[in-house]
Design a protein around this motif. Structure first.
Motif, PDB file in Angstrom:
ATOM      1  N   PHE A  35      17.546 -15.412 -25.098  1.00 32.95           N
ATOM      2  CA  PHE A  35      17.757 -14.941 -26.471  1.00 32.95           C
ATOM      3  C   PHE A  35      18.270 -13.497 -26.467  1.00 32.95           C
ATOM      4  CE2 PHE A  35      16.278 -12.858 -30.360  1.00 32.95           C
ATOM      5  CZ  PHE A  35      16.835 -13.699 -31.316  1.00 32.95           C
ATOM      6  N   LYS A  36      17.696 -12.643 -25.595  1.00 32.71           N
ATOM      7  CA  LYS A  36      18.156 -11.252 -25.500  1.00 32.71           C
ATOM      8  C   LYS A  36      19.617 -11.191 -25.045  1.00 32.71           C
ATOM      9  CE  LYS A  36      13.616  -9.191 -24.535  1.00 32.71           C
ATOM     10  NZ  LYS A  36      12.782  -8.473 -23.528  1.00 32.71           N
ATOM     11  N   GLU A  37      19.956 -12.061 -24.097  1.00 37.82           N
ATOM     12  CA  GLU A  37      21.332 -12.101 -23.626  1.00 37.82           C
ATOM     13  C   GLU A  37      22.271 -12.544 -24.739  1.00 37.82           C
ATOM     14  OE1 GLU A  37      24.546 -11.607 -21.149  1.00 37.82           O
ATOM     15  OE2 GLU A  37      22.458 -10.948 -20.911  1.00 37.82           O
ATOM     16  N   LEU A  38      21.824 -13.462 -25.592  1.00 38.63           N
ATOM     17  CA  LEU A  38      22.616 -13.914 -26.743  1.00 38.63           C
ATOM     18  C   LEU A  38      22.920 -12.747 -27.675  1.00 38.63           C
ATOM     19  CD1 LEU A  38      23.830 -16.021 -28.712  1.00 38.63           C
ATOM     20  CD2 LEU A  38      21.493 -16.363 -29.592  1.00 38.63           C
ATOM     21  N   ILE A  39      21.897 -11.954 -27.984  1.00 38.03           N
ATOM     22  CA  ILE A  39      22.087 -10.813 -28.887  1.00 38.03           C
ATOM     23  C   ILE A  39      23.038  -9.800 -28.281  1.00 38.03           C
ATOM     24  CG2 ILE A  39      20.943  -8.919 -30.089  1.00 38.03           C
ATOM     25  CD1 ILE A  39      20.340 -11.720 -31.209  1.00 38.03           C
ATOM     26  N   ARG A  40      22.881  -9.516 -26.971  1.00 36.85           N
ATOM     27  CA  ARG A  40      23.771  -8.567 -26.312  1.00 36.85           C
ATOM     28  C   ARG A  40      25.230  -9.065 -26.340  1.00 36.85           C
ATOM     29  NH1 ARG A  40      19.335  -7.720 -22.609  1.00 36.85           N
ATOM     30  NH2 ARG A  40      20.100  -9.429 -21.300  1.00 36.85           N
ATOM     31  N   THR A  41      25.422 -10.350 -26.100  1.00 36.81           N
ATOM     32  CA  THR A  41      26.773 -10.915 -26.091  1.00 36.81           C
ATOM     33  C   THR A  41      27.386 -10.894 -27.482  1.00 36.81           C
ATOM     34  OG1 THR A  41      26.104 -12.367 -24.267  1.00 36.81           O
ATOM     35  CG2 THR A  41      28.154 -12.919 -25.427  1.00 36.81           C
ATOM     36  N   LEU A  42      26.588 -11.192 -28.499  1.00 38.45           N
ATOM     37  CA  LEU A  42      27.086 -11.127 -29.877  1.00 38.45           C
ATOM     38  C   LEU A  42      27.521  -9.708 -30.223  1.00 38.45           C
ATOM     39  CD1 LEU A  42      24.507 -13.406 -31.753  1.00 38.45           C
ATOM     40  CD2 LEU A  42      26.959 -13.841 -31.497  1.00 38.45           C
ATOM     41  N   ASN A  43      26.703  -8.724 -29.821  1.00 37.82           N
ATOM     42  CA  ASN A  43      27.057  -7.328 -30.104  1.00 37.82           C
ATOM     43  C   ASN A  43      28.357  -6.937 -29.394  1.00 37.82           C
ATOM     44  OD1 ASN A  43      24.803  -6.967 -31.699  1.00 37.82           O
ATOM     45  ND2 ASN A  43      23.535  -6.149 -30.045  1.00 37.82           N
ATOM     46  N   THR A  44      28.516  -7.391 -28.166  1.00 41.84           N
ATOM     47  CA  THR A  44      29.731  -7.072 -27.402  1.00 41.84           C
ATOM     48  C   THR A  44      30.959  -7.681 -28.059  1.00 41.84           C
ATOM     49  OG1 THR A  44      28.503  -6.940 -25.320  1.00 41.84           O
ATOM     50  CG2 THR A  44      30.881  -7.287 -25.171  1.00 41.84           C
ATOM     51  N   LEU A  45      30.866  -8.958 -28.437  1.00 41.24           N
ATOM     52  CA  LEU A  45      31.998  -9.637 -29.077  1.00 41.24           C
ATOM     53  C   LEU A  45      32.343  -8.976 -30.409  1.00 41.24           C
ATOM     54  CD1 LEU A  45      31.067 -13.376 -28.375  1.00 41.24           C
ATOM     55  CD2 LEU A  45      32.886 -12.044 -27.291  1.00 41.24           C
ATOM     56  N   GLU A  46      31.326  -8.510 -31.119  1.00 48.08           N
ATOM     57  CA  GLU A  46      31.562  -7.832 -32.389  1.00 48.08           C
ATOM     58  C   GLU A  46      32.248  -6.490 -32.158  1.00 48.08           C
ATOM     59  OE1 GLU A  46      29.127  -6.121 -36.271  1.00 48.08           O
ATOM     60  OE2 GLU A  46      28.018  -7.034 -34.614  1.00 48.08           O
ATOM     61  N   GLU A  47      31.799  -5.753 -31.136  1.00 50.72           N
ATOM     62  CA  GLU A  47      32.397  -4.456 -30.827  1.00 50.72           C
ATOM     63  C   GLU A  47      33.855  -4.603 -30.387  1.00 50.72           C
ATOM     64  OE1 GLU A  47      29.873  -2.806 -27.875  1.00 50.72           O
ATOM     65  OE2 GLU A  47      28.206  -2.387 -29.261  1.00 50.72           O
ATOM     66  N   GLU A  48      34.174  -5.714 -29.761  1.00 53.27           N
ATOM     67  CA  GLU A  48      35.542  -5.949 -29.313  1.00 53.27           C
ATOM     68  C   GLU A  48      36.441  -6.480 -30.425  1.00 53.27           C
ATOM     69  OE1 GLU A  48      35.378  -8.534 -25.953  1.00 53.27           O
ATOM     70  OE2 GLU A  48      34.270  -7.114 -24.699  1.00 53.27           O
ATOM     71  N   GLY A  49      35.842  -6.774 -31.582  1.00 57.57           N
ATOM     72  CA  GLY A  49      36.625  -7.266 -32.702  1.00 57.57           C
ATOM     73  C   GLY A  49      37.011  -8.732 -32.572  1.00 57.57           C
ATOM     74  N   LEU A  50      36.299  -9.483 -31.725  1.00 60.18           N
ATOM     75  CA  LEU A  50      36.612 -10.904 -31.553  1.00 60.18           C
ATOM     76  C   LEU A  50      35.874 -11.773 -32.562  1.00 60.18           C
ATOM     77  CD1 LEU A  50      36.582 -11.133 -27.655  1.00 60.18           C
ATOM     78  CD2 LEU A  50      38.538 -10.854 -29.198  1.00 60.18           C
ATOM     79  N   ILE A  51      34.750 -11.280 -33.060  1.00 55.05           N
ATOM     80  CA  ILE A  51      34.009 -11.969 -34.117  1.00 55.05           C
ATOM     81  C   ILE A  51      33.553 -10.929 -35.133  1.00 55.05           C
ATOM     82  CG2 ILE A  51      33.218 -13.811 -32.571  1.00 55.05           C
ATOM     83  CD1 ILE A  51      30.460 -12.443 -32.529  1.00 55.05           C
ATOM     84  N   GLY A  52      33.082 -11.389 -36.289  1.00 58.70           N
ATOM     85  CA  GLY A  52      32.572 -10.489 -37.314  1.00 58.70           C
ATOM     86  C   GLY A  52      31.148 -10.850 -37.702  1.00 58.70           C
ATOM     87  N   ARG A  53      30.491  -9.932 -38.395  1.00 56.66           N
ATOM     88  CA  ARG A  53      29.111 -10.140 -38.831  1.00 56.66           C
ATOM     89  C   ARG A  53      28.975  -9.767 -40.295  1.00 56.66           C
ATOM     90  NH1 ARG A  53      24.524  -6.555 -38.411  1.00 56.66           N
ATOM     91  NH2 ARG A  53      25.855  -5.146 -37.191  1.00 56.66           N
ATOM     92  N   THR A  54      28.284 -10.606 -41.055  1.00 59.38           N
ATOM     93  CA  THR A  54      28.079 -10.332 -42.473  1.00 59.38           C
ATOM     94  C   THR A  54      26.861  -9.428 -42.655  1.00 59.38           C
ATOM     95  OG1 THR A  54      26.586 -12.210 -42.860  1.00 59.38           O
ATOM     96  CG2 THR A  54      28.968 -12.645 -42.962  1.00 59.38           C
ATOM     97  N   ARG A  55      26.649  -9.002 -43.909  1.00 63.26           N
ATOM     98  CA  ARG A  55      25.481  -8.164 -44.203  1.00 63.26           C
ATOM     99  C   ARG A  55      24.178  -8.919 -43.993  1.00 63.26           C
ATOM    100  NH1 ARG A  55      27.377  -5.078 -49.803  1.00 63.26           N
ATOM    101  NH2 ARG A  55      29.114  -3.904 -48.859  1.00 63.26           N
ATOM    102  N   THR A  56      24.255 -10.237 -44.030  1.00 60.90           N
ATOM    103  CA  THR A  56      23.052 -11.057 -43.828  1.00 60.90           C
ATOM    104  C   THR A  56      22.951 -11.535 -42.377  1.00 60.90           C
ATOM    105  OG1 THR A  56      24.272 -13.018 -44.561  1.00 60.90           O
ATOM    106  CG2 THR A  56      23.009 -11.805 -46.223  1.00 60.90           C
ATOM    107  N   ASN A  57      23.665 -10.852 -41.490  1.00 61.67           N
ATOM    108  CA  ASN A  57      23.609 -11.131 -40.052  1.00 61.67           C
ATOM    109  C   ASN A  57      24.027 -12.549 -39.690  1.00 61.67           C
ATOM    110  OD1 ASN A  57      22.762  -8.539 -39.237  1.00 61.67           O
ATOM    111  ND2 ASN A  57      20.656  -9.017 -39.871  1.00 61.67           N
TER     112      ASN A  57
END
Length: 800
Positions: A35-57
């Motif tokens: 689960f921790k690895e999932l969160i880290r990967t999501l943050n990385t993909l978001e920082e790279e601009g490959l995915i986006g995140r809404t205000r409701t996560n």
């Protein structure tokens, strides 16, 4: 498949944003570490601009969330445009959305519609800084802060002036042009900081202005030591052992035809009339790939440079001069290695009915200039005619063939722009002494037709082989830009009759150019037409060339100065001469050619930008010495802030509304300025007399004031012309947008094309080269018993 790839696959397959719980469930994650690895990967993909995140996560693709990521280009007036990979339209950002954003940054925005219904961006965050170094003027201010120096950027899109870090000036003094590296961006309270990494020279020193532009665009001026070492190891003369396996054309009458000052002669031609009445056209190109081997220091450097850069006072070559002006240049009366494309062409329709590609060795008969050839064809100079008397029939035959080829191109709808090209003549100090027009004579047009024919023939050959290849492509114009252009030409009485949404083929635009030929507004309409089209570029998929009205096109003819041409030669040797179409080779080039094409396109644009900027600088400098002088010109553009005037030497300047003799209203529908009191009108194409009022060298701008009123031409009141639009060219291949996981079109088994068109196979190593002895080059291998690839029964499957 790792977690990153799995996540991207799940998110890209969903048409809505997903919560972390939904992603955890779909990935079947159970442990805390997973689960921790999932969160880290999501943050990385978001920082790279490959995915986006809404205000409701919730996480989704940028398209699902109405977001976009890309590189921002900021205008000096404060607004910007976001270039998004895979999208045809840039996203506009107003100045209030660009706080703490700098030119070249990669940013993430939310798309929205403005009050006019147009899409604009709302800044979400800066993903990555794009600027690390830039060129500017080292400046020491007066007053209390005179112990601190700051840098005034040459690029006005860079909207901050960083302070030079103490002890990091390299000894620069006030007025030096320098290259600096940013160490700290502005943070609202601090102006930013930088280190000086190179001193170019004082801004008033000769040549420093051009060098500053060169460094500004990141164009390398020196070759690395290992590149020079490899170049120095290349022999001065062609080695006879390298003639083995090549067709010997040293007895053919072959010419190079170039400008008087050209030194890198990479193409030569021969023309003859065959017994069956057809023409034979041979285009022989310097075999640069023989000396610049794959992966060598020369090859790596050529890839990085992409192209030679031609500036007003210098040439920055792609290859060291030892190669470009030496062993690779097809100098007269010396042996040179070449790759040949020999075509048999029908005189009735200009169609290439047969062709061969083969390695060769040539010895050019004469080094001809465009001036010489024009004088021969037009019988314009007795001394020239006497000197080249034995070759006059050959040049007449060349002119005859060029006209046949031109007629064929025109019949299919090729668009021929005939812009006047200006050359800035500079003195020994680099100051502009004159600006002269370089006309395109019958000689330049002749060589252009021959090179176009060879490029098309080579492109079609490899398209039919269905092997990875690099093409020169020019896609159809965007509908909105074409609509604007058609509305624009309607102001000049040229109306286009077409159905809504109907695609337009090149022939329609060709008819427009014919309709306005000779009119005062012809240059302006031609320019606007060109701007309405897409940029030509390199691609590994054969998409056709709209402007040339052809389905197949590549660049084969200039490997000394263009890297894609060098790659085409390398592929020709691999597939045709060596017969290597193995799965390993196909996979290798399928993997590499897309990035090579993208790099080549970027380097070409960099070169064009630098060339244009040096031209603009020297034109402005030329006019600075002519302040107060008067010139005749033509209105080339009308806006709500003034009108642009173009002089016969192509220099363009602005007449500002506030400098005019009345309050002028801008009529956008008629592209006209109308005086409120005087009722005077200014339209595109009007002849005016102007005075040079001001010049800004930093901005490369020229201001004019009008001193003579427009002269109305009777021809401007001609009868309106209606042109019926015809359907666009059918596409041979459709290319989908490219994402990170985009799949290339599936490829059939590599084959060898049958007639029309053959590919020559060199003789085996150790055999003597074949000699022509006056025979058609197309017949050489057939009569000498060599195997022709066209005789192979392996069919070439078209790309799916």
């Amino acid at each position: 498949m790792n977690l990153r790839e799995q996540l991207l696959e799940i998110i890209q397959a969903s048409d809505k944003a997903l919560t972390v719980d939904q992603l955890t469930e779909r990935l079947a994650l159970e442990s805390t570490d997973a689960f921790k690895e999932l969160i880290r990967t999501l943050n990385t993909l978001e920082e790279e601009g490959l995915i986006g995140r809404t205000r409701t996560n919730r996480y989704g693709t940028l398209a699902v969330l109405g977001q976009a990521a890309g590189i921002i280009s900021i205008h000096q007036r404060g607004f910007g445009f976001l270039s998004v990979e895979g999208e045809t339209e840039d996203v506009f950002l107003p100045p209030d959305q660009l706080k703490d954003v700098y030119h070249g940054d990669t940013i993430l925005v939310k798309k929205r519609e403005d009050n006019r219904g147009k899409t604009e961006g709302v800044l979400l965050k800066v993903l990555k800084r794009g600027l690390s170094e830039f060129v500017g003027t080292y400046t020491l201010p007066s007053g209390r802060l005179d112990q601190f120096a700051f840098i005034e950027p040459d690029d006005k899109r860079i909207n901050f002036w960083p302070v030079v870090n103490p002890d990091k000036s390299l000894g620069a003094v006030d007025g030096h042009k320098v290259v600096v590296r940013i160490t700290k961006y502005p943070d609202g309270r601090f102006a930013g900081a930088c280190d000086v990494v190179r001193i170019i020279g004082h801004k008033n020193d000769p040549g420093v202005d051009i060098l500053s532009i060169v460094y500004k665009h990141g164009i390398p001026t020196e070759f690395p030591e290992d590149v020079i070492d490899q170049a120095n190891a290349v022999p001065d003369e062609a080695d006879e052992k390298d003639f083995m396996g090549r067709v010997d054309l040293r007895n053919e009458t072959i010419f190079t035809i170039d400008g008087e000052d050209a030194k890198d002669l990479d193409d030569a031609v021969h023309v003859k009339k065959l017994d069956n009445g057809n023409y034979e056209l041979g285009v022989h190109i310097a075999d640069v790939s023989h000396y610049v081997t794959e992966g060598s220091p020369l090859d790596v450097e050529a890839f990085e440079r992409g192209t030679s850069v031609y500036l007003v006072d210098r040439v920055i070559p792609m290859l060291p001069h030892r190669l470009s002006n030496g062993i690779c240049s097809l100098n007269p009366h010396v042996n040179r290695l070449t790759l040949s494309c020999v075509m048999e062409i029908s005189p009735q329709n200009g169609k290439v009915v047969n062709h061969e590609l083969f390695p060769s060795v040539i010895k050019t008969t004469e080094r001809m200039t465009y001036t010489n050839v024009r004088e021969i064809i037009e019988r314009d100079d007795e001394a020239t005619l006497e000197r080249y008397e034995p070759y006059i029939p050959l040049f007449d035959l060349m002119a005859e063939l060029a006209e046949v080829l031109r007629t064929r191109r025109n019949s299919r709808g090729a668009i021929n722009f005939d812009f006047a090209e200006a050359k800035v003549v500079v003195d020994e100090e680099g100051k502009p002494a004159d600006i002269v027009l370089r006309p395109r004579s019958v000689a330049e047009k002749l060589i252009e037709e021959f090179m176009l024919a060879a490029n098309e023939t080579v492109a079609e050959h490899f398209h039919k082989m269905d092997v990875p290849f690099i093409y020169r492509v020019h896609d159809n114009p965007k509908p909105d830009k074409l609509d604007f252009f058609f509305d624009f030409v309607a102001n000049f009485g040229v109306h286009i009759e077409r159905f809504k949404g109907q695609k337009v083929e090149p022939k329609t635009l060709q008819k427009i150019l014919k309709a306005i030929s000779g009119e005062p507004e012809e240059p302006v309409i031609s320019t606007i037409m060109l701007r309405s089209m897409q940029q030509a570029k390199y691609d590994d998929v054969s998409l056709g060339h709209f402007g040339l009205a052809t389905d197949f096109y590549t660049h084969f003819t200039s490997p000394i100065r263009r890297y894609p041409d060098l790659i085409v030669h390398r592929l020709m040797r691999t597939y045709v001469f060596n017969g290597d179409v193995s799965e390993k080779t196909i996979a290798k080039y399928e993997d590499r050619l897309d990035s090579i094409a993208e790099q080549a396109s970027k380097r070409e644009r960099r070169s064009v930008d630098a060339e244009r900027e040096t031209q603009s600088l020297k034109k402005a400098e030329y006019m600075e010495s002519r302040l107060g002088e008067e010139f005749d010109g033509v209105v080339s553009g009308v806006t709500n802030f003034g009108m642009f005037i173009e002089l016969p030497n192509t220099i363009e300047g602005l007449v500002r509304l506030q400098s005019m003799d009345d309050y002028y209203h801008f009529d956008e529908s008629q592209l006209m300025l109308l005086g409120e009191r005087t009722k005077r009108q200014f339209r595109i194409g009007d002849a005016v007399r102007v005075k040079v009022d001001a010049v800004n060298l930093d901005e490369r701008t020229i201001d004019f004031t009008v001193v003579g009123m427009p002269k109305r031409e009777q021809s401007r009141r001609r009868q309106p012309t209606t042109i019926k639009a015809t359907e666009g060219r059918p596409k041979k291949d459709d290319k989908k947008g490219r994402g990170r996981d985009d799949k290339r079109p599936k490829r059939g088994k590599p084959g060898k094309p049958g007639k029309p068109g053959q590919a020559g196979k060199p003789s085996k190593p150790g055999e003597k080269p074949k000699t022509s002895q006056g025979r058609s080059a197309l017949d050489l291998k057939k009569k000498d018993g060599q195997k022709r690839t066209g005789d192979a029964k392996r069919g070439a499957k078209k790309r799916r």
